[in-house]
Design an enzyme around this catalytic site. Structure first.
Site, PDB file in Angstrom:
ATOM      1  N   GLU A 170       0.450  -0.960   0.341  1.00 35.34           N
ATOM      2  CA  GLU A 170       0.432  -0.041  -0.185  1.00 35.34           C
ATOM      3  C   GLU A 170       0.320   1.304   0.058  1.00 35.34           C
ATOM      4  O   GLU A 170       0.532   1.963   0.175  1.00 35.34           O
ATOM      5  CB  GLU A 170      -0.972  -0.082   0.949  1.00 35.34           C
ATOM      6  CG  GLU A 170      -2.135  -1.555   1.120  1.00 35.34           C
ATOM      7  CD  GLU A 170      -2.924  -1.014   2.125  1.00 35.34           C
ATOM      8  OE1 GLU A 170      -2.938  -0.059   2.974  1.00 35.34           O
ATOM      9  OE2 GLU A 170      -3.876  -2.390   1.831  1.00 35.34           O
ATOM     10  N   THR A 206      -9.395   6.289  16.675  1.00 32.05           N
ATOM     11  CA  THR A 206      -7.356   6.136  16.248  1.00 32.05           C
ATOM     12  C   THR A 206      -6.583   6.779  15.126  1.00 32.05           C
ATOM     13  O   THR A 206      -7.984   7.083  14.263  1.00 32.05           O
ATOM     14  CB  THR A 206      -7.095   4.429  16.566  1.00 32.05           C
ATOM     15  OG1 THR A 206      -8.214   3.750  15.132  1.00 32.05           O
ATOM     16  CG2 THR A 206      -6.859   4.018  16.919  1.00 32.05           C
ATOM     17  N   ASN A 238     -14.016   5.438  14.032  1.00 31.21           N
ATOM     18  CA  ASN A 238     -14.718   5.240  14.178  1.00 31.21           C
ATOM     19  C   ASN A 238     -14.549   4.884  16.051  1.00 31.21           C
ATOM     20  O   ASN A 238     -13.329   4.272  16.557  1.00 31.21           O
ATOM     21  CB  ASN A 238     -15.374   3.832  14.299  1.00 31.21           C
ATOM     22  CG  ASN A 238     -14.647   2.493  14.328  1.00 31.21           C
ATOM     23  OD1 ASN A 238     -13.755   2.559  13.675  1.00 31.21           O
ATOM     24  ND2 ASN A 238     -14.315   2.697  15.175  1.00 31.21           N
ATOM     25  N   ASP A 277     -19.304   2.743  11.124  1.00 32.18           N
ATOM     26  CA  ASP A 277     -17.230   2.176  11.315  1.00 32.18           C
ATOM     27  C   ASP A 277     -16.769   3.169   9.591  1.00 32.18           C
ATOM     28  O   ASP A 277     -15.975   2.658   9.612  1.00 32.18           O
ATOM     29  CB  ASP A 277     -16.905   0.513  10.623  1.00 32.18           C
ATOM     30  CG  ASP A 277     -15.341   0.607  10.654  1.00 32.18           C
ATOM     31  OD1 ASP A 277     -14.668   1.478  11.780  1.00 32.18           O
ATOM     32  OD2 ASP A 277     -14.736  -0.404   9.894  1.00 32.18           O
ATOM     33  N   TRP A 312      -8.906   4.572   2.698  1.00 32.55           N
ATOM     34  CA  TRP A 312      -7.644   4.595   2.653  1.00 32.55           C
ATOM     35  C   TRP A 312      -6.805   5.483   1.240  1.00 32.55           C
ATOM     36  O   TRP A 312      -5.721   6.116   1.406  1.00 32.55           O
ATOM     37  CB  TRP A 312      -6.179   3.881   4.001  1.00 32.55           C
ATOM     38  CG  TRP A 312      -5.325   2.604   2.813  1.00 32.55           C
ATOM     39  CD1 TRP A 312      -6.735   1.709   2.919  1.00 32.55           C
ATOM     40  CD2 TRP A 312      -5.233   2.786   1.486  1.00 32.55           C
ATOM     41  NE1 TRP A 312      -6.177   0.716   1.837  1.00 32.55           N
ATOM     42  CE2 TRP A 312      -5.414   1.327   1.804  1.00 32.55           C
ATOM     43  CE3 TRP A 312      -4.380   3.137   1.045  1.00 32.55           C
ATOM     44  CZ2 TRP A 312      -4.631   0.898   0.303  1.00 32.55           C
ATOM     45  CZ3 TRP A 312      -3.707   3.278  -0.098  1.00 32.55           C
ATOM     46  CH2 TRP A 312      -3.356   1.656  -0.122  1.00 32.55           C
ATOM     47  N   CYS A 330      -9.925 -12.374   9.285  1.00 38.81           N
ATOM     48  CA  CYS A 330      -9.207 -12.553   8.186  1.00 38.81           C
ATOM     49  C   CYS A 330      -9.509 -13.691   7.763  1.00 38.81           C
ATOM     50  O   CYS A 330      -8.207 -14.032   6.376  1.00 38.81           O
ATOM     51  CB  CYS A 330      -8.266 -12.899   9.886  1.00 38.81           C
ATOM     52  SG  CYS A 330      -6.870 -11.794  10.614  1.00 38.81           S
ATOM     53  N   HIS A 331     -10.050 -15.020   7.742  1.00 37.26           N
ATOM     54  CA  HIS A 331     -10.076 -15.843   6.972  1.00 37.26           C
ATOM     55  C   HIS A 331     -10.817 -16.194   5.927  1.00 37.26           C
ATOM     56  O   HIS A 331     -11.595 -16.910   5.105  1.00 37.26           O
ATOM     57  CB  HIS A 331      -9.784 -17.168   8.177  1.00 37.26           C
ATOM     58  CG  HIS A 331      -9.335 -17.062   8.846  1.00 37.26           C
ATOM     59  ND1 HIS A 331      -8.163 -17.849   8.129  1.00 37.26           N
ATOM     60  CD2 HIS A 331      -8.738 -17.377  10.474  1.00 37.26           C
ATOM     61  CE1 HIS A 331      -6.902 -18.324   9.368  1.00 37.26           C
ATOM     62  NE2 HIS A 331      -6.982 -17.779  10.521  1.00 37.26           N
TER      63      HIS A 331
END
Ligand code: CA
Length: 709
Positions: free
Chosen positions: A85, A255, A275, A321, A412, A629-630
């Site tokens: 990225e 954050t 969020n 979010d 982003w 993740c999965h």
């Protein structure tokens, strides 16, 4: 009189010293403040191209007339097969990149010869604390040093010439679930960085470090802590009035994981916040609604002290979010006949904001995507959204299909702004999302802390239905006029999370796609003029530089990121990951090596087992903790293991060793024993086993409907 003045001055200096560590003098050699302030030319010195983060280059050798002759000058294979990225930086003939796992590499920018490389050796177990892959978005340059912020929360200064470590500081609290994926920024001899992880136990902040010594100079928290401990400043005291209950126990989120913009003209630092955490407001403001300041906001602070100046909350009381971390671009615009210094912002929530840079005053907010359903619009005077009551899932107790979803109308992926065309080029997403509050939710210990039950959003084992849902998930390159508040042109794309953009004085816009192409369009009309097959999806933004009278365009390619790891069969594995740095110039004719074929895996799971109750429990736990993740519905993307293919789903003991005990923690699969009981872990196995069998039947052409759908 004079003596009095001297005494007063001495007292002032003393009190300034009392306030914190002494700041080192500004850099006078290497990369200086003046060079960054001068903006883009032959070099590219900071993540967003210049302080204003416009990502516009005045270089025009590559233009609408010549771009057809653009070819591959050189490429470099990367040693991390994860989402790439970063935007490269170029200074003094060297091209600097960061890669996945926060590694740094320096190349001769003309020839591609590797000069040095650095590996911060991030523990792979840190993967459990990141929503969106082990990515890193770039480095910073100042004086004779280079700065990289690592996934495990360190800020590291390297020697630009050799890559030797000068200093290495932990910036997140010890043992914290925070991570860092963003690029550090430079302001007045300081390095600014925040952290990621508003889906975990985190209290957001932005912090400033002396560029020479690494000493922390100030830290501004974005959400208030426990009032019993006293507030750090007035801003925290004000913010605390917008929370209720014991929010600080969960951290609060907010954050600062991407955008940080220093504007020398107003002498302010602008940053976006994530969020609130958990997503479901019923579980953070337990004694009544509140806006949860300063989450989902743009905040301005003074660079010298970190003192609060203004904030604008784009999504009050966020529950979807809707991070506001997207790049903040500064420029001068003529609005209603008046020249204004403005910040421009295209956050996840789908509205394009123009704010007065000095005061934060709302000037306009218009949709940059179609179909927004969480709000009916914004108040034209204040910018406060008129929220659709149906979108408040924690109030209605019903599921909500939100547009945009958590992927965001824009995230982003950097946008660019051309002062020539007056247009902003935004990579947009269309990814409707299922939200459902879980009134019984209790905070866990590991992974996501959302307060939701998203298992109702799992897709069925039915090829037709999957294809139908998938066709409604796509993206676009949008050219937006920030003064008129209108879309000028738009290129539809078949998938979301396409690459960031670069605008140039050659009337060009460059962008890579998630389906594996790097393209150039005319900036004024959006006509496609050039395309290069990258063999892998592109997430990063391109940049450009010139050496010896030749203009180059560079871009990192390598599929991964949030859409691959979380979207399952609806978006994961769009392309294989082939991580590379590609550099183009006019007249070059380089070719990439032939792409190796990915072996086809055939599903061959053991027979399904377990009671319907066990499988239902497993589905809920998998959906809310494992799918990030999965992959949704146990279908993984290109990067993380697809559990349907794992031999452990037929071996309950080994499954327990992996999930409960963490025997694969060196690969990033940590122990979940504090979060789940052995019975719950077994239920997850039975759910994955069921999913594997359903999809095996699909592969065999025997479409099976899931009971109850
Ligand atoms: Ca977030």
């Amino acid at each position: 009189m004079k003596r009095l003045a001297v005494a007063a001055m001495a007292a002032l200096l003393l009190s300034a010293c009392d306030e914190g560590p002494q700041r080192s003098p500004l850099a006078t050699e290497g990369v200086t403040d003046a060079m960054i302030a001068a903006g883009n030319g032959e070099e590219w010195l900071t993540y967003g191209g210049d302080y204003a983060e416009q990502r516009f280059s005045p270089l025009d050798q590559i233009n609408t007339e010549t771009v057809g002759d653009l070819g591959l000058a050189w490429s470099a294979d990367l040693d991390t097969a994860r989402g790439q990225e970063a935007t490269p930086l170029m200074h003094d003939g060297t091209l600097y990149i960061s890669t996945a796992w926060s590694k740094v590499k320096a190349y001769d920018a003309a020839t591609g010869a590797l000069k040095w490389e650095y590996d911060p050796e991030v523990p792979r177990a840190k993967l459990v604390d990141v929503c969106c892959d082990a990515v890193n978005r770039g480095v910073a340059l100042y004086g004779d040093k280079l700065y990289v912020a690592t996934l495990d929360g360190r800020l590291v200064a390297l020697d630009q010439k050799t890559g030797a470590v000068v200093w290495d500081k932990l910036t997140i609290p010890e043992g914290s679930q925070m991570a860092i994926t963003g690029a550090p920024r430079i302001a007045k001899g300081m390095v600014l960085i925040g952290s990621a992880g508003a889906e975990y136990f985190t209290r957001g902040y932005i912090a400033s470090f002396d560029a020479q010594t690494g000493d922390e100079l100030w830290r501004f928290y974005t959400v208030p802590g426990n009032p019993a401990d006293g507030f750090e400043n007035d801003a925290m005291e004000q913010a605390a009035k917008t929370w209720s209950g014991e929010w600080w126990k969960l951290g609060g989120g907010g954050t600062v994981w991407d955008s940080i913009t220093y504007d020398p003209q107003t002498d302010l630092v602008f940053f976006g916040t994530a969020n609130a955490e958990p997503w479901n407001p019923a579980h953070r403001n337990t004694e009544g609604a509140g806006d949860s300041l300063y989450t989902a906001s743009i905040v301005a602070v003074k660079p010298d002290t970190g003192e609060y100046v203004w904030h604008f909350q784009e999504t009050p009381e966020d529950r979807w979010d809707f991070d506001s971390n997207q790049q903040i671009t500064v420029t001068n615009l003529e609005i209603d006949g008046e020249q204004r210094r403005v910040v421009m912002h295209a956050p996840k929530n789908g509205f394009f904001y123009v704010l007065d840079a000095e005061s934060g005053q709302f000037l306009s907010g218009k949709p940059f995507v179609d179909g927004i359903n969480w709000a009916f619009g914004l108040d034209p005077e204040t910018g406060v959204p008129d929220v659709n009551p149906d979108a408040k899932y924690e109030v209605t107790g019903k599921p909500w299909i939100g547009i945009p979803g958590a992927i965001g109308a824009h995230s982003w992926s950097p946008m660019s702004y051309s002062p020539t065309t007056g247009l902003v080029y935004i990579p947009t997403n269309n990814t409707p999302q299922y939200y459902m509050g879980d009134p019984d939710w209790e905070p866990g210990t590991t992974g996501f802390q959302l307060g939701l039950d998203v298992s109702g959003g799992n897709f069925p084992a039915d090829t037709e239905v999957r294809e139908m849902i998938k066709s409604g998930l796509n993206g676009a390159l949008v050219a937006f006029d920030p003064v008129a508040g209108e879309v000028r042109w738009k290129i539809d794309q078949p998938t979301p999370t396409n690459g960031g953009t670069l605008a140039t004085a050659g009337n060009l816009v460059f962008q890579g796609t998630s389906t594996g192409a790097f393209k150039a369009y005319t900036a004024d009309t959006g006509e496609e003029l050039w395309s290069f097959a990258t063999q892998t999806g592109v997430l990063a933004a391109p940049m450009t530089y010139a050496i010896g009278g030749e203009q180059y365009v560079a871009v990192l390619v390598g599929w991964g990121g949030v859409w691959d790891v979380s979207a399952g069969a609806l978006g994961g594995g769009i392309t294989p990951n082939v991580s590379r740095l590609l550099v183009f110039k006019l007249g070059a004719t380089g070719e990439l090596p032939e792409l190796k074929a990915t072996p086809e895996l055939v599903l061959d799971p053991p027979a399904p087992a377990g009671t319907p109750e066990q499988i239902a429990l497993g589905e809920k736990l998998y959906s809310n903790s494992c799918s990030v993740c999965h992959g949704s519905s146990a279908v993984a993307g290109a990067l993380n293991p697809d559990l349907r293919h794992s031999s452990t789903i037929g071996k309950p003991d080994i499954w327990q060793q992996v999930v409960h005990d963490g025997i694969l923690s060196m690969n990033g699969m940590v122990a979940w024993k504090d979060q789940f009981s052995p019975e719950e872990i077994e239920a997850i196995r039975l759910y994955v086993l069921k999913r594997a069998n359903e999809d095996k039947a699909l592969e065999a052409g025997q479409t099976t409907k899931v009971a109850g759908r």
